[in-house]
Scaffold this motif. Sequence first.
Motif, PDB file in Angstrom:
ATOM      1  N   LEU A   1       0.845  -1.180   0.000  1.00 18.07           N
ATOM      2  CA  LEU A   1       0.000   0.000   0.000  1.00 18.07           C
ATOM      3  C   LEU A   1       0.886   1.237   0.000  1.00 18.07           C
ATOM      4  CD1 LEU A   1      -2.621   1.646   0.329  1.00 18.07           C
ATOM      5  CD2 LEU A   1      -2.504   1.180   2.801  1.00 18.07           C
ATOM      6  N   ILE A   2       0.736   2.079  -1.006  1.00 20.25           N
ATOM      7  CA  ILE A   2       1.463   3.351  -1.064  1.00 20.25           C
ATOM      8  C   ILE A   2       0.619   4.386  -0.345  1.00 20.25           C
ATOM      9  CG2 ILE A   2       2.459   5.093  -2.572  1.00 20.25           C
ATOM     10  CD1 ILE A   2       2.590   2.926  -4.770  1.00 20.25           C
ATOM     11  N   GLY A   3       1.120   4.920   0.757  1.00 20.43           N
ATOM     12  CA  GLY A   3       0.327   5.868   1.533  1.00 20.43           C
ATOM     13  C   GLY A   3       1.100   6.414   2.711  1.00 20.43           C
ATOM     14  N   HIS A   4       0.421   7.208   3.511  1.00 22.57           N
ATOM     15  CA  HIS A   4       1.022   7.860   4.668  1.00 22.57           C
ATOM     16  C   HIS A   4       0.598   7.141   5.950  1.00 22.57           C
ATOM     17  CE1 HIS A   4       1.469  11.880   2.311  1.00 22.57           C
ATOM     18  NE2 HIS A   4       2.471  11.053   2.093  1.00 22.57           N
ATOM     19  N   ALA A   5       1.553   6.688   6.721  1.00 20.83           N
ATOM     20  CA  ALA A   5       1.272   5.992   7.972  1.00 20.83           C
ATOM     21  C   ALA A   5       0.441   6.881   8.888  1.00 20.83           C
ATOM     22  CB  ALA A   5       2.577   5.606   8.659  1.00 20.83           C
ATOM     23  N   GLY A   6      -0.586   6.300   9.492  1.00 18.46           N
ATOM     24  CA  GLY A   6      -1.405   7.027  10.444  1.00 18.46           C
ATOM     25  C   GLY A   6      -2.563   7.791   9.838  1.00 18.46           C
TER      26      GLY A   6
ATOM     27  N   ASP B   1       2.349  12.768  -8.873  1.00 18.59           N
ATOM     28  CA  ASP B   1       3.777  12.686  -9.170  1.00 18.59           C
ATOM     29  C   ASP B   1       4.509  11.815  -8.157  1.00 18.59           C
ATOM     30  OD1 ASP B   1       3.599  14.206 -11.443  1.00 18.59           O
ATOM     31  OD2 ASP B   1       4.208  16.075 -10.477  1.00 18.59           O
ATOM     32  N   ASP B   2       4.204  12.015  -6.875  1.00 15.77           N
ATOM     33  CA  ASP B   2       4.855  11.205  -5.846  1.00 15.77           C
ATOM     34  C   ASP B   2       4.497   9.738  -6.010  1.00 15.77           C
ATOM     35  OD1 ASP B   2       6.024  13.429  -4.781  1.00 15.77           O
ATOM     36  OD2 ASP B   2       4.636  13.627  -3.093  1.00 15.77           O
ATOM     37  N   THR B   3       3.242   9.473  -6.301  1.00  9.74           N
ATOM     38  CA  THR B   3       2.803   8.091  -6.479  1.00  9.74           C
ATOM     39  C   THR B   3       3.497   7.447  -7.667  1.00  9.74           C
ATOM     40  OG1 THR B   3       0.636   8.680  -5.567  1.00  9.74           O
ATOM     41  CG2 THR B   3       0.779   6.620  -6.791  1.00  9.74           C
ATOM     42  N   ARG B   4       3.575   8.189  -8.762  1.00  8.56           N
ATOM     43  CA  ARG B   4       4.216   7.642  -9.963  1.00  8.56           C
ATOM     44  C   ARG B   4       5.682   7.312  -9.690  1.00  8.56           C
ATOM     45  NH1 ARG B   4       3.034  11.481 -13.166  1.00  8.56           N
ATOM     46  NH2 ARG B   4       1.141  10.570 -14.031  1.00  8.56           N
ATOM     47  N   GLY B   5       6.368   8.167  -8.935  1.00 12.96           N
ATOM     48  CA  GLY B   5       7.767   7.916  -8.611  1.00 12.96           C
ATOM     49  C   GLY B   5       7.950   6.639  -7.810  1.00 12.96           C
TER      50      GLY B   5
ATOM     51  N   ASN C   1      -4.801  15.921   1.058  1.00 13.57           N
ATOM     52  CA  ASN C   1      -4.849  16.446  -0.306  1.00 13.57           C
ATOM     53  C   ASN C   1      -4.555  17.936  -0.341  1.00 13.57           C
ATOM     54  OD1 ASN C   1      -7.633  18.001  -0.892  1.00 13.57           O
ATOM     55  ND2 ASN C   1      -8.048  16.364   0.553  1.00 13.57           N
ATOM     56  N   SER C   2      -4.910  18.680   0.717  1.00 14.07           N
ATOM     57  CA  SER C   2      -4.580  20.107   0.776  1.00 14.07           C
ATOM     58  C   SER C   2      -3.073  20.307   0.919  1.00 14.07           C
ATOM     59  CB  SER C   2      -5.316  20.768   1.948  1.00 14.07           C
ATOM     60  OG  SER C   2      -6.717  20.678   1.783  1.00 14.07           O
ATOM     61  N   GLN C   3      -2.440  19.507   1.749  1.00 12.00           N
ATOM     62  CA  GLN C   3      -0.990  19.589   1.909  1.00 12.00           C
ATOM     63  C   GLN C   3      -0.279  19.311   0.584  1.00 12.00           C
ATOM     64  OE1 GLN C   3       0.851  20.607   4.290  1.00 12.00           O
ATOM     65  NE2 GLN C   3      -0.170  20.324   6.265  1.00 12.00           N
ATOM     66  N   ARG C   4      -0.789  18.345  -0.185  1.00 13.92           N
ATOM     67  CA  ARG C   4      -0.178  18.032  -1.478  1.00 13.92           C
ATOM     68  C   ARG C   4      -0.288  19.213  -2.435  1.00 13.92           C
ATOM     69  NH1 ARG C   4       0.167  14.707   1.670  1.00 13.92           N
ATOM     70  NH2 ARG C   4       1.949  16.030   2.072  1.00 13.92           N
ATOM     71  N   LEU C   5      -1.410  19.925  -2.418  1.00 12.05           N
ATOM     72  CA  LEU C   5      -1.567  21.085  -3.289  1.00 12.05           C
ATOM     73  C   LEU C   5      -0.526  22.151  -2.951  1.00 12.05           C
ATOM     74  CD1 LEU C   5      -5.463  21.468  -3.441  1.00 12.05           C
ATOM     75  CD2 LEU C   5      -3.956  20.474  -5.173  1.00 12.05           C
ATOM     76  N   ARG C   6      -0.308  22.377  -1.666  1.00 14.53           N
ATOM     77  CA  ARG C   6       0.706  23.365  -1.267  1.00 14.53           C
ATOM     78  C   ARG C   6       2.089  22.929  -1.718  1.00 14.53           C
ATOM     79  NH1 ARG C   6       4.669  24.107   1.515  1.00 14.53           N
ATOM     80  NH2 ARG C   6       4.570  21.996   2.375  1.00 14.53           N
ATOM     81  N   GLU C   7       2.381  21.641  -1.575  1.00 14.08           N
ATOM     82  CA  GLU C   7       3.692  21.127  -1.975  1.00 14.08           C
ATOM     83  C   GLU C   7       3.907  21.278  -3.480  1.00 14.08           C
ATOM     84  OE1 GLU C   7       3.895  17.119  -0.665  1.00 14.08           O
ATOM     85  OE2 GLU C   7       3.969  17.637   1.471  1.00 14.08           O
ATOM     86  N   ILE C   8       2.880  21.009  -4.270  1.00 10.72           N
ATOM     87  CA  ILE C   8       3.008  21.106  -5.726  1.00 10.72           C
ATOM     88  C   ILE C   8       3.309  22.536  -6.137  1.00 10.72           C
ATOM     89  CG2 ILE C   8       1.675  20.983  -7.884  1.00 10.72           C
ATOM     90  CD1 ILE C   8       0.341  18.461  -6.685  1.00 10.72           C
ATOM     91  N   ALA C   9       2.628  23.493  -5.529  1.00 14.68           N
ATOM     92  CA  ALA C   9       2.900  24.899  -5.841  1.00 14.68           C
ATOM     93  C   ALA C   9       4.333  25.265  -5.452  1.00 14.68           C
ATOM     94  CB  ALA C   9       1.900  25.798  -5.117  1.00 14.68           C
TER      95      ALA C   9
END
Length: 317
Positions: free
Chosen positions: A118-123, A169-173, A224-232
């Motif tokens: 499973l690709i994901g964030h623990a917790g 992008d992170d998932t694809r990597g 998902n909000s944190q990912r949007l900030r990271e992408i920007a």
Amino acid sequence: MRVILAQPRGFCAGVVRAIDTVEHALRRHGTPVYVRHEIVHNKHVVDGLKAQGAVFVEELAEVPTDAVAIFSAHGVSRAVETEARARGLRAIDATCPLVTKVHEQGRRYAAKGYALILIGHAGHPEVTGTLGQIPAPVTLVQTEADVDTLVLDADTPLAYITQTTLSVDDTRGIIDALQRRFPQIVGPDTRDICYATQNRQTAVRELSQQVDVVLVVGAQNSSNSQRLREIAAQAGVRSYLIAQGSELKPDWVRDAGAVGVTAGASAPETMVQDVVAALRRLAEVELLTLPGREEHVVFRLPAELAAEAAAAEVATP
């Protein structure tokens, strides 16, 4: 100041369904209705539902016997479902259908004898629920570096599934890293990740090309909000995650000719407009919206509520 809104932004169909589920349950069953975990990761939404009579708990042990208990959009484990039945709770499952799809994928792979990753964030609640939905061992991978540490039998068939709210992008990597180490691994295409995640990430990439600063409206615990900030930020644009306009710091936008605003899938449009209002207090604003993908996805209410609604219609003369 030019303020440019991303399109799409904010609520997705899964979040709308989850909120509607709580509101329909309150109307049908009266107060209180108990919700296990935040129905979605947004304090404004949760506080609004509390005001209507919803009670939020972390564990089912806090829910009185025979009460209505709603599972959040993130999903729960089989153990939680079993506990609800054992205690006679009237359980309503508001799990996002796209999260349920991941559960089903994982169970199919496990049933065929695949060792599962499973690709994901623990917790994260979605990850916790997914791990508990699959009746087989699952290895959690969070980064490409984690792939290098995996110890697996080379002859074991291997499959992967993904958390829905990760960066594409992170998932694809990570998937690429898995495929390099385990060429025979199978799994869903990255296009199978949540449509709302993809659309909002695409929109924020386009937004980042046209602004000096990006404000992402959402909760700190919203993946998902944190990912949007990271992408920007990865696009070279200063980016900040804020829940509402009162959190805006004037220094963030003081020298910005153009400010981009987007919102995570659990953030209501009212909070976006609250941030725009805060910007208007700092400068005269020219408000624009980027052209983008229009979303028309609608998810039906959970079967428990849909069946009750149908029965009520039949009983009505």
